[in-house]
Design an enzyme around this catalytic site. Structure first.
Site, mmCIF file in Angstrom:
data_model
loop_
_atom_site.group_PDB
_atom_site.id
_atom_site.type_symbol
_atom_site.label_atom_id
_atom_site.label_comp_id
_atom_site.label_asym_id
_atom_site.label_seq_id
_atom_site.Cartn_x
_atom_site.Cartn_y
_atom_site.Cartn_z
ATOM 1 N N LYS A 117 0.832 -1.219 0.000
ATOM 2 C CA LYS A 117 0.000 0.000 0.000
ATOM 3 C C LYS A 117 0.858 1.258 0.000
ATOM 4 C CE LYS A 117 -1.933 -1.096 3.955
ATOM 5 N NZ LYS A 117 -1.238 -2.359 4.281
ATOM 6 N N SER B 61 -7.082 -1.152 7.102
ATOM 7 C CA SER B 61 -8.557 -1.030 7.107
ATOM 8 C C SER B 61 -9.213 -2.381 6.817
ATOM 9 C CB SER B 61 -9.022 0.065 6.137
ATOM 10 O OG SER B 61 -8.366 0.031 4.889
HETATM 11 N N1 LIG Z 1 -1.741 -6.031 15.467
HETATM 12 C C1 LIG Z 1 -1.418 -5.410 14.336
HETATM 13 N N2 LIG Z 1 -2.118 -5.676 13.190
HETATM 14 C C2 LIG Z 1 -1.781 -5.033 12.060
HETATM 15 N N3 LIG Z 1 -0.777 -4.109 11.942
HETATM 16 C C3 LIG Z 1 -0.076 -3.809 13.053
HETATM 17 C C4 LIG Z 1 -0.360 -4.443 14.283
HETATM 18 N N4 LIG Z 1 0.517 -3.949 15.204
HETATM 19 C C5 LIG Z 1 1.292 -3.064 14.593
HETATM 20 N N5 LIG Z 1 0.953 -2.964 13.289
HETATM 21 C C6 LIG Z 1 1.570 -1.993 12.362
HETATM 22 O O1 LIG Z 1 0.589 -0.985 12.168
HETATM 23 C C7 LIG Z 1 0.288 -0.820 10.796
HETATM 24 C C8 LIG Z 1 -1.207 -0.922 10.534
HETATM 25 O O2 LIG Z 1 -1.839 0.240 10.976
HETATM 26 P P1 LIG Z 1 -3.206 0.682 10.303
HETATM 27 O O3 LIG Z 1 -3.565 1.974 10.950
HETATM 28 O O4 LIG Z 1 -3.057 0.655 8.848
HETATM 29 O O5 LIG Z 1 -4.184 -0.487 10.771
HETATM 30 S S1 LIG Z 1 -5.771 -0.539 10.721
HETATM 31 O O6 LIG Z 1 -6.201 0.002 9.424
HETATM 32 O O7 LIG Z 1 -6.295 0.249 11.824
HETATM 33 O O8 LIG Z 1 -6.123 -1.959 10.859
HETATM 34 C C9 LIG Z 1 0.949 -1.919 10.035
HETATM 35 O O9 LIG Z 1 1.586 -1.221 9.014
HETATM 36 P P2 LIG Z 1 1.507 -1.592 7.472
HETATM 37 O O10 LIG Z 1 2.534 -2.651 7.366
HETATM 38 O O11 LIG Z 1 1.904 -0.311 6.833
HETATM 39 O O12 LIG Z 1 0.168 -2.024 7.033
HETATM 40 C C10 LIG Z 1 1.949 -2.527 11.012
HETATM 41 O O13 LIG Z 1 3.224 -2.011 10.749
HETATM 42 N N1 LIG Z 2 4.950 -5.058 -6.908
HETATM 43 C C1 LIG Z 2 5.140 -4.542 -5.679
HETATM 44 N N2 LIG Z 2 4.332 -3.572 -5.234
HETATM 45 C C2 LIG Z 2 4.527 -3.051 -3.995
HETATM 46 N N3 LIG Z 2 5.505 -3.422 -3.148
HETATM 47 C C3 LIG Z 2 6.343 -4.391 -3.550
HETATM 48 C C4 LIG Z 2 6.207 -4.992 -4.836
HETATM 49 N N4 LIG Z 2 7.171 -5.918 -4.975
HETATM 50 C C5 LIG Z 2 7.895 -5.904 -3.840
HETATM 51 N N5 LIG Z 2 7.413 -4.973 -2.976
HETATM 52 C C6 LIG Z 2 7.979 -4.700 -1.625
HETATM 53 O O1 LIG Z 2 7.029 -5.100 -0.652
HETATM 54 C C7 LIG Z 2 7.125 -4.252 0.488
HETATM 55 C C8 LIG Z 2 5.755 -3.633 0.758
HETATM 56 O O2 LIG Z 2 5.806 -2.865 1.917
HETATM 57 P P1 LIG Z 2 4.853 -1.643 2.209
HETATM 58 O O3 LIG Z 2 4.710 -0.789 1.022
HETATM 59 O O4 LIG Z 2 5.327 -1.008 3.483
HETATM 60 O O5 LIG Z 2 3.460 -2.401 2.439
HETATM 61 P P2 LIG Z 2 2.192 -1.922 3.289
HETATM 62 O O6 LIG Z 2 2.150 -0.408 3.258
HETATM 63 O O7 LIG Z 2 1.023 -2.546 2.580
HETATM 64 O O8 LIG Z 2 2.397 -2.483 4.665
HETATM 65 C C9 LIG Z 2 8.179 -3.203 0.182
HETATM 66 O O9 LIG Z 2 9.381 -3.625 0.762
HETATM 67 C C10 LIG Z 2 8.251 -3.227 -1.340
HETATM 68 O O10 LIG Z 2 9.513 -2.841 -1.831
#
Ligand SMILES: Nc1ncnc2c1ncn2[C@@H]1O[C@H](COP(=O)(O)OS(=O)(=O)O)[C@@H](OP(=O)(O)O)[C@H]1O
Ligand SMILES: Nc1ncnc2c1ncn2[C@@H]1O[C@H](COP(=O)(O)OP(=O)(O)O)[C@@H](O)[C@H]1O
Length: 200
Positions: free
Chosen positions: A39, A107
């Protein structure tokens, strides 16, 4: 509920005027998907592309918002709901400011995403489902959180011991294990063009 003595104030500059000045419409690109699905990466590449083309864009990112505005919230279903509700309201303000706002939050609950959809006009909300198998997200594990969740060091982790409800009719589906970041950006830009959002 006690009566709140508050009155809505119209602004001297309207959304339409801001959009005309920017040369494009404003909308919410609501990215949803598992942690590590991409994302944040795709939203950043998209907003960079739009910036270079002179478009007003901004990203609201889960981790950053949870450091400030939503630092009081955790990951229970109720807290996630409130997280998304607040972000929805903030995103709506960005739309009013004439900005293309990309939000990058897991979300996980359909109902919470649908509530945000209802906050703005029909053509102002595009759900972008970043679809990626859990095994791939877990292998990427950019923050090492899946490993911690598997060890039981983090509980209620989405995809492990907390649910993710897939979108039913998202405007855009990006299969991030199959397309490159650049292809994903092209896919979103094409949809924005088709929906006439990049024009006045
Ligand atoms: N329990 C748990 N479940 C999911 N994710 C967790 C949790 N604890 C910490 N994290 C970290 O917080 C990021 C998700 O936060 P969000 O605000 O996107 O979550 S939500 O939409 O309210 O579900 C998520 O980041 P992203 O990897 O960017 O999605 C995680 O890094
Ligand atoms: N096609 C792709 N699109 C998006 N991210 C990718 C892709 N291929 C590999 N990746 C890697 O996957 C990881 C995704 O992490 P991130 O963007 O932080 O995900 P999210 O925000 O959903 O948690 C990054 O390290 C990114 O470089």
């Amino acid at each position: 509920m006690t009566e709140k003595h508050i009155v809505w104030h119209e602004q001297s500059v309207e959304k339409k005027e801001r959009q005309e000045k920017n040369g494009h419409k404003s909308c919410i690109l609501w990215f949803t998907g598992l942690s590590g699905s991409g994302k944040s990466t795709i939203a950043n590449a998209l907003i960079r592309r739009l910036f270079e083309e002179g478009k007003q864009g901004y990203i609201l990112d889960g981790d950053n918002i949870r450091h400030g505005l939503n630092q009081d919230l955790g990951f229970s279903p109720e807290d996630r709901k409130e997280n998304i509700r607040r972000i929805g309201e903030v995103a709506k303000l960005f739309v009013d400011s004439g900005t293309i706002v990309a939000t990058a939050f897991i979300s996980p609950y359909r109902k919470d995403r649908d509530l945000v959809r209802q906050l703005v006009d029909k053509d102002e909300f595009l759900e972008v489902y970043v679809k990626c198998p859990l095994e791939v997200c877990e292998e990427r594990d950019p923050k090492g959180l899946y490993e911690k969740a598997r060890k039981g060091e983090i509980s209620s982790f989405t995809g492990i011991d907390a649910p993710y409800e897939e979108p039913v009719q998202p405007e855009i589906v990006i299969e991030s294990d199959k397309v490159s970041i650049e292809e994903a950006v092209n896919q979103i830009v094409t949809t924005l063009e088709e929906k006439q959002l990049l024009r006045r």
